[in-house]
Design a protein around this motif. Sequence first.
Motif, PDB file in Angstrom:
ATOM      1  N   GLU A 243      65.052  35.047  39.967  1.00 39.38           N
ATOM      2  CA  GLU A 243      64.071  33.964  39.951  1.00 39.38           C
ATOM      3  C   GLU A 243      63.366  33.777  41.292  1.00 39.38           C
ATOM      4  OE1 GLU A 243      68.160  31.787  40.187  1.00 39.38           O
ATOM      5  OE2 GLU A 243      67.340  33.579  39.285  1.00 39.38           O
ATOM      6  N   GLY A 244      63.610  34.683  42.249  1.00 40.43           N
ATOM      7  CA  GLY A 244      62.964  34.583  43.553  1.00 40.43           C
ATOM      8  C   GLY A 244      61.445  34.570  43.459  1.00 40.43           C
ATOM      9  N   GLU A 245      60.894  35.392  42.577  1.00 36.81           N
ATOM     10  CA  GLU A 245      59.433  35.437  42.392  1.00 36.81           C
ATOM     11  C   GLU A 245      58.898  34.066  41.995  1.00 36.81           C
ATOM     12  OE1 GLU A 245      55.536  36.500  41.712  1.00 36.81           O
ATOM     13  OE2 GLU A 245      56.918  38.147  42.129  1.00 36.81           O
ATOM     14  N   ALA A 246      59.572  33.390  41.058  1.00 33.49           N
ATOM     15  CA  ALA A 246      59.116  32.069  40.593  1.00 33.49           C
ATOM     16  C   ALA A 246      59.205  31.037  41.704  1.00 33.49           C
ATOM     17  CB  ALA A 246      59.945  31.629  39.387  1.00 33.49           C
ATOM     18  N   VAL A 247      60.250  31.101  42.502  1.00 35.40           N
ATOM     19  CA  VAL A 247      60.396  30.158  43.614  1.00 35.40           C
ATOM     20  C   VAL A 247      59.315  30.409  44.660  1.00 35.40           C
ATOM     21  CG1 VAL A 247      61.901  29.411  45.507  1.00 35.40           C
ATOM     22  CG2 VAL A 247      62.863  29.806  43.228  1.00 35.40           C
ATOM     23  N   TYR A 248      59.051  31.688  44.948  1.00 33.76           N
ATOM     24  CA  TYR A 248      57.998  32.007  45.926  1.00 33.76           C
ATOM     25  C   TYR A 248      56.635  31.514  45.443  1.00 33.76           C
ATOM     26  CZ  TYR A 248      54.968  34.588  49.077  1.00 33.76           C
ATOM     27  OH  TYR A 248      54.011  34.915  49.995  1.00 33.76           O
ATOM     28  N   GLN A 249      56.352  31.704  44.161  1.00 32.48           N
ATOM     29  CA  GLN A 249      55.073  31.231  43.624  1.00 32.48           C
ATOM     30  C   GLN A 249      54.984  29.704  43.668  1.00 32.48           C
ATOM     31  OE1 GLN A 249      52.616  33.129  43.283  1.00 32.48           O
ATOM     32  NE2 GLN A 249      53.695  35.102  43.276  1.00 32.48           N
ATOM     33  N   GLU A 250      56.112  29.042  43.457  1.00 26.84           N
ATOM     34  CA  GLU A 250      56.148  27.573  43.566  1.00 26.84           C
ATOM     35  C   GLU A 250      55.865  27.138  45.003  1.00 26.84           C
ATOM     36  OE1 GLU A 250      56.048  23.956  42.199  1.00 26.84           O
ATOM     37  OE2 GLU A 250      56.728  25.471  40.771  1.00 26.84           O
ATOM     38  N   LEU A 251      56.381  27.873  45.967  1.00 26.49           N
ATOM     39  CA  LEU A 251      56.089  27.589  47.380  1.00 26.49           C
ATOM     40  C   LEU A 251      54.593  27.684  47.659  1.00 26.49           C
ATOM     41  CD1 LEU A 251      58.938  29.479  49.290  1.00 26.49           C
ATOM     42  CD2 LEU A 251      58.506  27.025  49.349  1.00 26.49           C
ATOM     43  N   ARG A 252      53.972  28.716  47.119  1.00 27.69           N
ATOM     44  CA  ARG A 252      52.525  28.891  47.317  1.00 27.69           C
ATOM     45  C   ARG A 252      51.749  27.749  46.663  1.00 27.69           C
ATOM     46  NH1 ARG A 252      50.784  35.134  47.611  1.00 27.69           N
ATOM     47  NH2 ARG A 252      48.880  34.043  48.100  1.00 27.69           N
ATOM     48  N   LYS A 253      52.216  27.346  45.485  1.00 27.60           N
ATOM     49  CA  LYS A 253      51.562  26.249  44.770  1.00 27.60           C
ATOM     50  C   LYS A 253      51.646  24.947  45.584  1.00 27.60           C
ATOM     51  CE  LYS A 253      52.777  26.118  40.417  1.00 27.60           C
ATOM     52  NZ  LYS A 253      53.529  25.704  39.197  1.00 27.60           N
ATOM     53  N   GLN A 254      52.756  24.805  46.321  1.00 26.93           N
ATOM     54  CA  GLN A 254      52.965  23.594  47.126  1.00 26.93           C
ATOM     55  C   GLN A 254      52.331  23.712  48.522  1.00 26.93           C
ATOM     56  OE1 GLN A 254      54.564  20.889  45.900  1.00 26.93           O
ATOM     57  NE2 GLN A 254      55.150  21.838  43.968  1.00 26.93           N
ATOM     58  N   ASN A 255      51.544  24.788  48.732  1.00 26.44           N
ATOM     59  CA  ASN A 255      50.872  25.006  50.021  1.00 26.44           C
ATOM     60  C   ASN A 255      51.852  25.070  51.196  1.00 26.44           C
ATOM     61  OD1 ASN A 255      48.182  25.061  48.961  1.00 26.44           O
ATOM     62  ND2 ASN A 255      48.319  22.835  48.723  1.00 26.44           N
ATOM     63  N   ALA A 256      52.943  25.774  50.996  1.00 25.79           N
ATOM     64  CA  ALA A 256      53.941  25.934  52.058  1.00 25.79           C
ATOM     65  C   ALA A 256      53.348  26.725  53.222  1.00 25.79           C
ATOM     66  CB  ALA A 256      55.166  26.663  51.520  1.00 25.79           C
ATOM     67  N   ALA A 257      53.866  26.461  54.411  1.00 22.14           N
ATOM     68  CA  ALA A 257      53.478  27.252  55.579  1.00 22.14           C
ATOM     69  C   ALA A 257      53.856  28.708  55.331  1.00 22.14           C
ATOM     70  CB  ALA A 257      54.192  26.720  56.819  1.00 22.14           C
ATOM     71  N   GLU A 258      53.083  29.614  55.916  1.00 24.63           N
ATOM     72  CA  GLU A 258      53.319  31.042  55.673  1.00 24.63           C
ATOM     73  C   GLU A 258      54.701  31.452  56.183  1.00 24.63           C
ATOM     74  OE1 GLU A 258      50.912  35.281  56.080  1.00 24.63           O
ATOM     75  OE2 GLU A 258      50.198  33.529  57.171  1.00 24.63           O
ATOM     76  N   CYS A 259      55.380  32.238  55.368  1.00 29.60           N
ATOM     77  CA  CYS A 259      56.705  32.718  55.764  1.00 29.60           C
ATOM     78  C   CYS A 259      56.970  34.068  55.117  1.00 29.60           C
ATOM     79  CB  CYS A 259      57.793  31.723  55.347  1.00 29.60           C
ATOM     80  SG  CYS A 259      58.077  31.633  53.557  1.00 29.60           S
TER      81      CYS A 259
END
Length: 225
Positions: free
Chosen positions: A34-50
């Motif tokens: 589920e890492g892909e889904a969590v990463y996409q959720e981070l992008r949706k939340q405008n997370a700082a680049e990591c």
Amino acid sequence: MHREDFTLCNHKLSLFQAEKADCPLIVFHSFSDEGEAVYQELRKQNAAECNFLSIAIHDWQREMSPWPAAALSKDGEDFSGGADAYLESLLSAILPWATERIHGKASFIGIAGYSLAGLFALYALYKTDVFTRVASMSGSLWFPGIKEFCKENAMKILPEKLYLSIGDKESKTRHPILQTMQENTEDLLKYFKSMGIETTYEVNPGNHFQDVNLRCAKGILELLQ
């Protein structure tokens, strides 16, 4: 964003590389992929680049448990306490693989996980000084002996940030061990704060299986602040 998939030490790795140099590296352990889904959720939340390294853990009861413990149900699987052996693979092989592939040098390395992986993230602080920010989402802090272990042992490094969360219905269960989850989490929260660690605690609506990807993203977002 560039994604690279690889298998190392019998684990499927997915590294989402930041475009900029010297961005943080977040190590995320997942039950399957589920890492892909969590990463996409981070992008949706405008997370700082990591840089985001997702590691799929298949032998969950062994690799994420710090010591042996009995199964939670008659049909369940015992916990065999293989966290130290897995952590050795993480530090000696998996992390070096990831740090070679990111641009520049990680500004910090954080570790995050849900459920037993949240327990492992916290446990890792007592075994290595590599991780300076930690997120334990709905961490299995009901695990027998973990509260005492945390209080009786010294961390290898005091983290810059620590994030704990729980669902408000997780301890509302007939299971006597799982009933301790919120009490243990809040007891450790007070203890970590008393050590001077910057600790954030969040109570989310729902049981253990509600909004998992969102809860994971919220914890990681906190580490990236």
